[in-house]
Structure formats: C-alpha cells, structure tokens
Design a protein around this motif. Structure first.
Motif, short mmCIF file in Angstrom:
data_model
loop_
_atom_site.label_atom_id
_atom_site.label_comp_id
_atom_site.label_asym_id
_atom_site.label_seq_id
_atom_site.Cartn_x
_atom_site.Cartn_y
_atom_site.Cartn_z
N MET A 1 0.85 -1.19 0.00
CA MET A 1 0.00 0.00 0.00
C MET A 1 0.88 1.24 0.00
O MET A 1 1.84 1.33 0.77
CB MET A 1 -0.91 0.00 1.23
CG MET A 1 -1.90 1.14 1.25
SD MET A 1 -3.06 1.03 -0.14
CE MET A 1 -3.88 2.62 -0.01
N HIS A 2 0.54 2.20 -0.83
CA HIS A 2 1.34 3.41 -0.94
C HIS A 2 0.79 4.49 -0.01
O HIS A 2 -0.39 4.82 -0.05
CB HIS A 2 1.33 3.93 -2.38
CG HIS A 2 2.24 5.09 -2.61
ND1 HIS A 2 3.60 4.97 -2.69
CD2 HIS A 2 1.98 6.43 -2.75
CE1 HIS A 2 4.15 6.15 -2.88
NE2 HIS A 2 3.18 7.05 -2.92
N LEU A 3 1.66 5.02 0.85
CA LEU A 3 1.30 6.10 1.77
C LEU A 3 2.27 7.26 1.58
O LEU A 3 3.43 7.05 1.22
CB LEU A 3 1.35 5.61 3.22
CG LEU A 3 0.45 4.45 3.62
CD1 LEU A 3 0.73 4.03 5.06
CD2 LEU A 3 -1.03 4.80 3.44
N ASP B 1 5.96 2.59 0.48
CA ASP B 1 5.19 1.40 0.09
C ASP B 1 5.23 0.41 1.25
O ASP B 1 6.27 -0.15 1.57
CB ASP B 1 5.79 0.75 -1.17
CG ASP B 1 5.52 1.59 -2.41
OD1 ASP B 1 4.37 2.01 -2.59
OD2 ASP B 1 6.46 1.82 -3.19
N VAL B 2 4.08 0.22 1.90
CA VAL B 2 3.97 -0.75 3.00
C VAL B 2 3.67 -2.11 2.41
O VAL B 2 2.66 -2.29 1.71
CB VAL B 2 2.87 -0.34 3.99
CG1 VAL B 2 2.71 -1.40 5.08
CG2 VAL B 2 3.20 1.01 4.61
N LEU C 1 7.95 -2.74 6.20
CA LEU C 1 7.29 -3.25 7.39
C LEU C 1 6.67 -2.09 8.17
O LEU C 1 7.30 -1.06 8.38
CB LEU C 1 8.28 -3.98 8.29
CG LEU C 1 7.78 -4.40 9.68
CD1 LEU C 1 6.66 -5.42 9.58
CD2 LEU C 1 8.93 -4.96 10.52
N ALA C 2 5.43 -2.28 8.60
CA ALA C 2 4.75 -1.28 9.44
C ALA C 2 4.05 -2.00 10.58
O ALA C 2 3.55 -3.11 10.41
CB ALA C 2 3.74 -0.49 8.62
N MET C 3 4.03 -1.36 11.74
CA MET C 3 3.38 -1.96 12.90
C MET C 3 2.56 -0.91 13.65
O MET C 3 3.02 0.21 13.88
CB MET C 3 4.41 -2.57 13.85
CG MET C 3 3.79 -3.19 15.11
SD MET C 3 4.99 -4.00 16.21
CE MET C 3 5.29 -5.53 15.32
#
Length: 226
Positions: free
Chosen positions: A1-3, A18-19, A181-183
């Motif tokens: 997903m682009h943020l 990009d997640v 990586l996202a948390m």
C-alpha cells in the motif's frame, strides 16, 4: 500500500512509502494490570480473552488509508488511537493510526475483525531516532463525537505501552526489520468504555520537542444486508 507522509524535515520533507507488511500488536500494555483492564473491557462486549500477550495480527496492507472519510458495514465500529511505526530507506519512522474495528465481528473473531475495517493513518511522521530517548513522554489522545460534541475517549502517555523496539523484537524473533514493514503498536484503555462512534480524532503529542501528529476521520455506514 502506498502512503505519503510530511515530515517537516528539510532532508526528507516528504516520504513516499510502500507498505508491504502490516502488523497490529494487540494487548501491548507494559503494565499487566492495565492489559487485564483492557481485556475485561472487551470481555464485557463478548470478546474472548487472548491466549497470550502480546499477540500480533497480520492485516492486509490495502486496509491502510489516509482518507478522512471511510465506509464501514453497520453501526458497530469504533476506533483506537495507536502509535504507527514503519521502515523506509533503512530507517524507522513514527506516525499515528487508528485500529478501527468492527465490534460485533470481534465477538466471533478478533483476527477477522481486524481485517473488516480500514485503518486510518495520519499524514505526518517523525524520525524514530528523534523521539526514542523520550518515547515514554509522548502523549496519546483520542476523541469521539457524541451528540455533536468532541469527548475525550483515550488519554495517556506511551509509558503504559511496550516500546516499538520491544514489540518488533518479539515479532521478528531475530529477523532484521526490512523496508515496507509497518506496525501498529498498541492502544490505551478507553474513558467511559468502548462504544461506537462515527467521528474520531487522534493526536500524538511530543512535549519535549513541542510538536503533534494529528488525524481526524469519520465513517459512513453501509447497510447490513442478510
């Protein structure tokens, strides 16, 4: 997903991220009594207690959104403000998210309830290295709109939560954190109990450096069709 994030940093004023892997850390309180309190909050709504704490839920990256208007199914959803960390170009960054959750579905499956709602993300971000030494002093607050007025829904410092470093260490189990990586790093207990709300506002305030990450969103309910 682009943020996309705005940092206020001359060296990286805007981040295009990009997640590729998104994880929600559940039951992430540092104080076991506070964790038990949150478990009891959810048990009162029919949500079964977790088998272990913390737990890590993989969630589809396309559930992340920076829009201010979201659509959900039914009227039994609500948000939870959480610190959001992500890795980009070899560096850890900090932002803010809401673990917006379908409370009805949560009584059947916490994992599925995590997938059912889009997770709003703020458009601002800070470098982790700028806040790591005073992480516990950061202040997390959320508000919901009730009868046309904003009401404080959650409030407290991040000292009550496990640090992102501790959560990432447990989740990765020796693996190196990679870009993408996202948390979502846990939440605070609510004030007045967990309850549905269609308008949600959240803020992560840094009293040491005098700055705040903020995001406001509202949800539109789609009909539940049998």
């Amino acid at each position: 997903m682009h943020l996309q994030f705005i940092t206020g940093d001359e060296a990286a004023a805007r981040l295009d991220v990009d997640v590729t892997r998104f994880v929600i850390a559940g039951w992430a309180g540092r104080d076991r009594d506070a964790v038990l309190h949150h478990i009891r909050e959810l048990e009162a709504l029919g949500v079964p207690a977790p088998g272990a704490v913390p737990l890590f839920y993989r969630v589809a990256t396309n559930q992340l959104s920076q829009n201010a208007l979201l659509e959900v199914v039914g009227n039994e959803t609500s948000g939870e403000a959480e610190p959001f960390v992500f890795f980009h170009r070899g560096e850890c960054w900090v932002s803010l998210t809401s673990d917006h959750t379908d409370r009805y579905l949560e009584t059947f499956s916490v994992a599925l309830s995590k997938q059912a709602c889009i997770k709003p993300v703020a458009s601002g971000a800070w470098r982790m290295r700028e806040v790591a030494e005073h992480w516990d002093a950061l202040e997390l607050t959320s508000w919901i709109k009730e009868q046309g007025e904003w009401v404080v829904y959650q409030q407290g410092s991040l000292s009550s939560l496990l640090t992102p470093q501790a959560l990432l260490s447990r989740y990765l189990e020796g693996e190196t954190a990679a870009d993408g990586l996202a948390m979502s790093c846990g939440t605070l207990s609510t004030i007045g109990g967990i309850r549905p709300a269609s308008e949600f506002r959240m803020a992560l305030h840094d009293p040491v450096l005098g700055r705040t990450l903020e995001h406001t969103y509202r949800t539109g309910a789609l009909p539940v069709v049998a």
